[in-house]
Design an enzyme around this catalytic site. Structure first.
Site, PDB file in Angstrom:
ATOM      1  N   SER A 326       5.014  12.029  24.536  1.00 33.82           N
ATOM      2  CA  SER A 326       4.817  13.048  25.571  1.00 33.82           C
ATOM      3  C   SER A 326       3.473  12.877  26.270  1.00 33.82           C
ATOM      4  O   SER A 326       3.380  12.973  27.497  1.00 33.82           O
ATOM      5  CB  SER A 326       4.911  14.445  24.955  1.00 33.82           C
ATOM      6  OG  SER A 326       6.172  14.660  24.384  1.00 33.82           O
ATOM      7  N   ARG A 330       2.697  11.705  30.304  1.00 38.28           N
ATOM      8  CA  ARG A 330       1.953  12.587  31.202  1.00 38.28           C
ATOM      9  C   ARG A 330       0.637  11.966  31.648  1.00 38.28           C
ATOM     10  O   ARG A 330       0.188  12.179  32.784  1.00 38.28           O
ATOM     11  CB  ARG A 330       1.724  13.933  30.508  1.00 38.28           C
ATOM     12  CG  ARG A 330       2.999  14.768  30.372  1.00 38.28           C
ATOM     13  CD  ARG A 330       2.875  15.826  29.292  1.00 38.28           C
ATOM     14  NE  ARG A 330       4.014  16.744  29.269  1.00 38.28           N
ATOM     15  CZ  ARG A 330       5.187  16.472  28.700  1.00 38.28           C
ATOM     16  NH1 ARG A 330       5.382  15.292  28.106  1.00 38.28           N
ATOM     17  NH2 ARG A 330       6.169  17.371  28.716  1.00 38.28           N
ATOM     18  N   SER A 470      11.428  25.054  28.710  1.00 41.61           N
ATOM     19  CA  SER A 470      11.409  23.633  28.369  1.00 41.61           C
ATOM     20  C   SER A 470      10.095  23.045  28.856  1.00 41.61           C
ATOM     21  O   SER A 470       9.683  23.268  30.000  1.00 41.61           O
ATOM     22  CB  SER A 470      12.581  22.903  29.039  1.00 41.61           C
ATOM     23  OG  SER A 470      12.335  21.515  29.151  1.00 41.61           O
ATOM     24  N   GLN A 472       9.426  19.954  29.543  1.00 42.87           N
ATOM     25  CA  GLN A 472       9.619  18.968  30.596  1.00 42.87           C
ATOM     26  C   GLN A 472       9.892  19.631  31.944  1.00 42.87           C
ATOM     27  O   GLN A 472       9.391  19.183  32.978  1.00 42.87           O
ATOM     28  CB  GLN A 472      10.755  18.016  30.219  1.00 42.87           C
ATOM     29  CG  GLN A 472      10.393  17.095  29.067  1.00 42.87           C
ATOM     30  CD  GLN A 472      11.513  16.135  28.720  1.00 42.87           C
ATOM     31  OE1 GLN A 472      12.516  16.045  29.404  1.00 42.87           O
ATOM     32  NE2 GLN A 472      11.332  15.403  27.634  1.00 42.87           N
ATOM     33  N   ASP A 618      13.124  17.990  18.381  1.00 42.47           N
ATOM     34  CA  ASP A 618      13.869  16.846  17.858  1.00 42.47           C
ATOM     35  C   ASP A 618      13.551  16.527  16.399  1.00 42.47           C
ATOM     36  O   ASP A 618      14.114  15.581  15.837  1.00 42.47           O
ATOM     37  CB  ASP A 618      13.606  15.604  18.723  1.00 42.47           C
ATOM     38  CG  ASP A 618      14.396  15.649  20.020  1.00 42.47           C
ATOM     39  OD1 ASP A 618      15.288  16.502  20.142  1.00 42.47           O
ATOM     40  OD2 ASP A 618      14.118  14.825  20.919  1.00 42.47           O
TER      41      ASP A 618
END
Length: 736
Positions: A326, A330, A470, A472, A618
């Site tokens: 992640s 970014r 979320s 994202q 996850d």
């Protein structure tokens, strides 16, 4: 008029004509193959080698009898042969060729048949060849998996085109259809220009006074580049005249590029040179990837379908898993739209990051690397992205696509987005809807790829309050707001990862956080910075679960992200009695970092609410494995309220664990996981989900024999170093 291909006439028995004849002779639908060549020796050899059924001694008679006539002669000779055979061509015959230029052949045909071209006139061009020439070099499989371009002119019979296409397909070729002018443009750029440049370089160096020494010390690069200059000079002389206009256009484009390169060298422009070289290297691989509709990591050879693990006594030692996915993503995105040069270290070279790097290169950003986790990004600022020359290809990276939808929708230019077959099946509607509310113009018939974004839209400020937040989608909306220069207010009903907010702060953008409310003002800009990416906690969590379940295990995973929004999985394990400690706590690039210490533990069952599972993300399959390995029952309440994507992962994981002996009972709302009396070794299926693959790998360690885990392609591309890292701590893992 009915077209068929029972009797074939091949005029020109060289490599291409001879190979076509050989392959066609083996087709059940073809009754007879006739050959014709002005070179009698080639004719005799074609008969002796059984390339053709017969040789035409009377060309007029052969033409009148033939259903399909292939002109496999040099480009310059095609007009002459067409003029010769025109009076004998029967109306229902198909006439085609193999020339590498098409407009000149079409113009010649119009002059021969001024009252209208034969409806069976279908020019063609097989993209195939070999270093040797002549009928003796002909091969039955020369066209296997090779492209054949058909360029039927206006008024050509669709039946004739289909009949010809089926013949080519039957001998193994992939048939595509193209306008004659477009064909010549494409071939001028990809075939004709490289050949002419090779001839020109060899000729230029040969004229040097010291040419003997130059060629004597020529390295492999020179030989590779000029190898194609060994082909037939007469043929390329003819091509220059046949495709003159398209070639001149491509030569002019190339000269502009060379002048740009010369200026960069002359001026010592380091950034421009890096841009040229990095774009060139990446684009060469990128073209192959797009054609195959594959993932970026797959093209590099990182993808593995099946892993095999052998019995493992314990996990011990120290390891450092790859950089956080992640944060890596970014960091690249923000560095690209920042002002100045950003240095990123610890980057994971996975499918997501490789896709994101290529996307920004296509948008005009110079990126050096990745090399051993290091990347240098030459930011272009908020208004510096350039319209790509072709559709942007996202490979198999869902993360890249979801977040960059926001950034791309706020640009001044139009752009089309494509991806792998797998990525194209996934709906993006939950991101498209709020972006559309902001003012984006996003066209997608199905809510999935391909997508067309119309640029230059006027954005407005919105308040976004979803039923389930979320990270994202939040990131996509923040990128859209920053790029469009508008305010954004977000209310999060649940805790999501805050990597975007932390990185924005590092790049000089401060957001307002008040409880569940997040606010960004308009008119912000980003300044380049250095980013140290910590190790990915989800990867570390997998090894932690493995160590907890294997007796006498003791493991230290270094430099792990200790972001509070990511620690919920560890906290649940601690509630189960796990020996877990975060030591040497510190900060790096705005992110808390620590060393994760894990020791084998006897776990107890816990009661867990669906809201707690939503924060696990996850890591869910690994948590379920830990619960199934506990000494007492675990209960999950409100399973029907977890997000749909997580629900699907939950079900798949339960199915695999149950197959291996887990005792799991489910109702519509609740789940009970009881202690396993006896694990049953079996072949496992990871269904191409990285998190599930990691859970099944740790499950396989509990068996007393080697276990195959299928469907591991996604984890092997997300975590390329998995096998090496697993072996480092004692896991016996190989690829199959």
């Amino acid at each position: 008029m009915s077209f068929k291909a029972e009797r074939l006439l091949v005029i020109g028995l060289g490599l291409i004509g001879g190979s076509f004849a050989r392959a066609a002779k083996e087709l059940v639908s073809v009754q007879h193959v006739i050959g014709f060549d002005l070179n009698q020796e080639e004719c005799d050899l074609a008969l002796a080698l059984n390339v053709v059924d017969s040789i035409a001694t009377d060309l007029e008679s052969a033409v009148k009898q033939s259903d399909l006539i292939l002109l496999a002669v040099p480009v310059k000779a095609i007009e002459k042969v067409m003029l010769q055979i025109a009076p004998w061509l029967k109306p229902e015959a198909i006439l085609t060729d193999v020339g590498s230029t098409k407009l000149n052949i079409l113009e010649a045909a119009k002059a021969i048949w001024p009252e209208g071209l034969p409806t069976g006139f279908i020019p063609g061009h097989p993209i195939a060849g070999a270093e040797k020439s002549g009928v003796s070099a002909s091969q039955t499989d020369l066209f296997n998996h090779k492209k054949v371009i058909l360029t039927p002119p206006e008024g050509a019979s669709s039946e004739a085109t289909l009949t010809l296409a089926r013949v080519w397909q039957a001998i193994g070729a992939e048939v595509v259809q193209m306008e004659p002018k477009r064909h010549d443009q494409v071939l001028a750029a990809t075939s004709h220009l490289p050949h002419l440049l090779a001839f020109s370089l060899a000729d230029t160096l040969a004229a040097e006074a010291e040419s003997t020494d130059i060629f004597r010390y020529a390295a492999g690069g020179f030989r590779d580049f000029t190898r194609i200059a060994a082909s037939d000079p007469t043929m390329w002389h003819d091509v220059c005249f046949a495709n003159r206009e398209q070639l001149l256009e491509q030569i002019d484009r190339f000269m502009t590029g060379v002048q740009d390169l010369r200026a960069a060298v002359d001026q010592g422009d380091s950034q421009r040179l890096l841009g040229i070289f990095t774009r060139a290297k990446a684009s060469r691989e990128h073209f192959s990837l797009v054609l195959e509709r594959a993932g970026y990591a797959e093209l590099r050879g990182d993808a593995i379908d099946t892993l095999v693990s052998s019995p493992t006594a314990k996990l011990s030692g120290e390891l450092r898993v790859p950089g956080d996915r992640s944060i890596s993503q970014r960091a690249i995105m923000l560095a690209a739209i920042a002002e100045g040069v950003s240095e990123i270290e610890g980057l994971i070279e996975s499918e997501d990051t490789l896709a994101t790097i290529q996307i920004f290169r296509d948008l005009g950003v110079v990126i050096e690397g990745p090399h051993q986790g290091r990347v240098r990004v030459f930011g272009v600022g908020l208004n510096g992205l350039q319209a790509p020359s072709a559709p942007l290809y996202f490979g198999s990276s869902m993360t890249s696509l979801r977040m960059l939808l926001g950034l791309l929708s706020a640009q001044d230019f139009d752009v089309r987005l494509t991806g792998s077959e797998q990525l194209s099946k996934i709906s993006l509607q939950e991101i498209i809807d709020p972006l559309t509310q902001m003012g984006a113009s996003i066209d997608s018939n199905t809510g999935s790829l391909p997508i067309t974004i119309k640029g230059g839209q006027r954005f407005k400020s919105i308040t976004y309050a979803p039923s389930h937040a979320s990270a994202q989608i939040k990131g996509a909306l923040l990128l859209a707001a920053i790029s469009a220069g508008v305010e954004l207010e977000v209310y999060e009903p649940n805790t999501t990862r805050d990597h975007t907010e932390r990185l924005l702060d590092a790049f000089g953008v401060q957001l307002v956080r008040e409880g569940r409310r997040l606010f960004i003002e308009s008119g912000v800009s980003l300044k380049a910075c250095s980013v140290q990416v910590p190790a990915d906690l989800s990867f570390a969590f997998a090894f932690a679960v493995g160590a907890l379940l294997q007796q006498e295990s003791s493991l230290v995973i270094e430099n792990v992200s200790a972001n509070p929004t990511r620690l919920h999985s560890l906290r649940l394990l601690e509630r189960m009695g796990a020996h877990i400690a975060l030591n040497n706590n510190r900060h790096a690039g705005g992110e808390p970092v620590a060393d994760l210490e894990v020791k084998a533990s006897l776990l107890s069952g816990i009661e867990c609410l669906s809201s707690e599972l939503a924060s696990v993300g996850d890591d869910l399959p690994l948590l379920l494995l830990a619960m199934a390995s506990a000494q007492s029952d675990s209960t999950i309440l409100g399973i029907d309220r977890i997000p749909e994507r997580q629900r699907a992962l939950f079900k798949t994981t339960v199915d695999e664990l149950s197959k291996a002996g887990a005792d799991i009972s489910m109702s519509h709302t609740d789940v009970t996981i009881s202690p396993v009396s006896d694990w049953r070794p079996c072949e496992l299926e990871a269904a191409d989900h990285p998190a599930l693959a990691l859970a099944l790998l740790m499950l396989s360690l509990r068996f007393d024999r080697s276990i195959r885990i299928n469907g591991c392609r996604a984890i092997s591309t997300a975590f390329p170093e998995l096998i090496d890292q697993a072996r480092r701590v004692g896991i016996k893992l190989i690829e199959e």
